[in-house]
Design a protein around this motif. Structure first.
Motif, short mmCIF file in Angstrom:
data_model
loop_
_atom_site.label_atom_id
_atom_site.label_comp_id
_atom_site.label_asym_id
_atom_site.label_seq_id
_atom_site.Cartn_x
_atom_site.Cartn_y
_atom_site.Cartn_z
N VAL A 96 0.86 -1.19 0.00
CA VAL A 96 0.00 0.00 0.00
C VAL A 96 0.90 1.24 0.00
CG1 VAL A 96 -1.76 1.30 1.27
CG2 VAL A 96 -1.79 -1.19 1.34
N SER A 97 0.49 2.25 -0.76
CA SER A 97 1.21 3.51 -0.78
C SER A 97 0.21 4.65 -0.61
CB SER A 97 1.97 3.66 -2.09
OG SER A 97 2.70 4.85 -2.11
N VAL A 98 0.51 5.56 0.31
CA VAL A 98 -0.36 6.71 0.57
C VAL A 98 0.46 7.97 0.35
CG1 VAL A 98 -1.73 7.92 2.30
CG2 VAL A 98 -1.68 5.41 2.29
N SER A 99 -0.10 8.89 -0.45
CA SER A 99 0.55 10.17 -0.70
C SER A 99 -0.24 11.28 -0.04
CB SER A 99 0.63 10.44 -2.20
OG SER A 99 1.36 9.43 -2.85
N ILE A 100 0.46 12.18 0.65
CA ILE A 100 -0.15 13.36 1.24
C ILE A 100 0.48 14.56 0.56
CG2 ILE A 100 -0.57 14.67 3.33
CD1 ILE A 100 -0.19 12.09 4.93
N GLY A 101 -0.31 15.24 -0.26
CA GLY A 101 0.20 16.38 -1.01
C GLY A 101 0.41 17.61 -0.15
N ILE B 57 3.66 15.61 11.60
CA ILE B 57 4.15 14.28 11.96
C ILE B 57 3.09 13.48 12.71
CG2 ILE B 57 5.24 14.94 14.14
CD1 ILE B 57 6.68 12.52 11.53
N VAL B 58 2.19 14.13 13.43
CA VAL B 58 1.11 13.43 14.13
C VAL B 58 0.18 12.76 13.12
CG1 VAL B 58 -0.89 13.76 15.63
CG2 VAL B 58 1.25 14.94 16.15
N ILE B 59 -0.13 13.46 12.05
CA ILE B 59 -0.99 12.91 11.01
C ILE B 59 -0.29 11.79 10.27
CG2 ILE B 59 -2.18 13.46 8.85
CD1 ILE B 59 -2.52 16.33 10.07
N VAL B 60 0.97 11.98 9.92
CA VAL B 60 1.75 10.95 9.22
C VAL B 60 1.87 9.69 10.09
CG1 VAL B 60 4.04 10.38 8.30
CG2 VAL B 60 3.01 12.60 7.81
N ASN B 61 2.15 9.86 11.37
CA ASN B 61 2.27 8.70 12.26
C ASN B 61 0.94 7.98 12.44
OD1 ASN B 61 5.02 8.79 12.70
ND2 ASN B 61 4.86 10.14 14.47
N ALA B 62 -0.18 8.70 12.41
CA ALA B 62 -1.49 8.06 12.50
C ALA B 62 -1.72 7.13 11.30
CB ALA B 62 -2.59 9.10 12.59
N ILE B 63 -1.33 7.59 10.13
CA ILE B 63 -1.47 6.75 8.93
C ILE B 63 -0.50 5.58 8.99
CG2 ILE B 63 -1.24 6.71 6.41
CD1 ILE B 63 -2.16 9.67 6.49
N ARG B 64 0.72 5.82 9.45
CA ARG B 64 1.70 4.73 9.59
C ARG B 64 1.19 3.66 10.54
NH1 ARG B 64 7.54 6.59 11.09
NH2 ARG B 64 7.88 4.39 10.71
N ASN B 65 0.64 4.07 11.68
CA ASN B 65 0.12 3.11 12.66
C ASN B 65 -1.07 2.33 12.11
OD1 ASN B 65 2.03 3.83 14.57
ND2 ASN B 65 0.72 5.39 15.49
N CYS B 66 -1.92 3.00 11.35
CA CYS B 66 -3.05 2.33 10.73
C CYS B 66 -2.58 1.24 9.77
CB CYS B 66 -3.92 3.35 10.00
SG CYS B 66 -5.32 2.63 9.14
N LEU B 67 -1.61 1.57 8.91
CA LEU B 67 -1.09 0.60 7.95
C LEU B 67 -0.32 -0.53 8.63
CD1 LEU B 67 0.11 2.97 5.08
CD2 LEU B 67 -1.93 1.51 5.12
N ALA B 68 0.37 -0.22 9.71
CA ALA B 68 1.16 -1.24 10.43
C ALA B 68 0.26 -2.31 11.03
CB ALA B 68 2.01 -0.58 11.51
N GLY B 69 -0.99 -1.98 11.30
CA GLY B 69 -1.91 -2.94 11.89
C GLY B 69 -2.63 -3.83 10.89
N VAL B 70 -2.36 -3.64 9.61
CA VAL B 70 -3.03 -4.42 8.56
C VAL B 70 -2.32 -5.76 8.37
CG1 VAL B 70 -3.58 -4.45 6.09
CG2 VAL B 70 -3.82 -2.34 7.40
N VAL C 214 7.16 2.69 5.98
CA VAL C 214 8.17 3.74 5.88
C VAL C 214 7.49 5.03 5.43
CG1 VAL C 214 10.26 4.47 4.68
CG2 VAL C 214 9.96 2.09 5.30
N ALA C 215 7.85 6.14 6.05
CA ALA C 215 7.35 7.45 5.63
C ALA C 215 8.51 8.30 5.18
CB ALA C 215 6.59 8.13 6.78
N GLN C 216 8.35 8.95 4.03
CA GLN C 216 9.38 9.84 3.52
C GLN C 216 8.78 11.23 3.35
OE1 GLN C 216 10.24 7.37 0.04
NE2 GLN C 216 12.34 7.22 0.80
N LYS C 217 9.58 12.23 3.65
CA LYS C 217 9.14 13.62 3.54
C LYS C 217 9.95 14.31 2.45
CE LYS C 217 8.92 17.91 6.23
NZ LYS C 217 9.19 18.52 7.55
N TYR C 218 9.26 14.98 1.54
CA TYR C 218 9.89 15.73 0.48
C TYR C 218 9.48 17.19 0.62
CZ TYR C 218 10.34 11.08 -1.56
OH TYR C 218 10.62 9.76 -1.76
N GLU C 219 10.44 18.09 0.45
CA GLU C 219 10.15 19.52 0.52
C GLU C 219 10.73 20.21 -0.69
OE1 GLU C 219 9.91 21.47 4.60
OE2 GLU C 219 11.52 20.01 4.87
#
Length: 65
Positions: A17-22, A34-47, A54-59
């Motif tokens: 699964v891949s989730v993009s947050i624009g 980071i709170v929002i990103v970690n919430a999505i990470r935790n949700c996916l980790a439980g599947v 893994v979460a990556q940040k691009y700026e």
């Protein structure tokens, strides 16, 4: 403005699964990104079938001359 790519991988290290947050727009500031990103990470980790997440940040930096 940051862009986030969150990827869940199986035991074979293949993406499942891949989730993009624009963007995360807030006015005024309510919660850290980071709170929002970690919430999505935790949700996916439980599947079932997900071995790692893994979460990556691009700026992008724009300079006006």
């Amino acid at each position: 403005m940051a862009y986030y790519q969150i990827t869940a991988r199986n035991a074979s290290v293949l993406p499942v699964v891949s989730v993009s947050i624009g963007s995360i727009d807030q006015e005024p500031h309510v919660v850290d990104d980071i709170v929002i990103v970690n919430a999505i990470r935790n949700c996916l980790a439980g599947v079932s079938g997900v071995d790692s997440v893994v979460a990556q940040k691009y700026e992008q930096v724009i300079t006006v001359i």
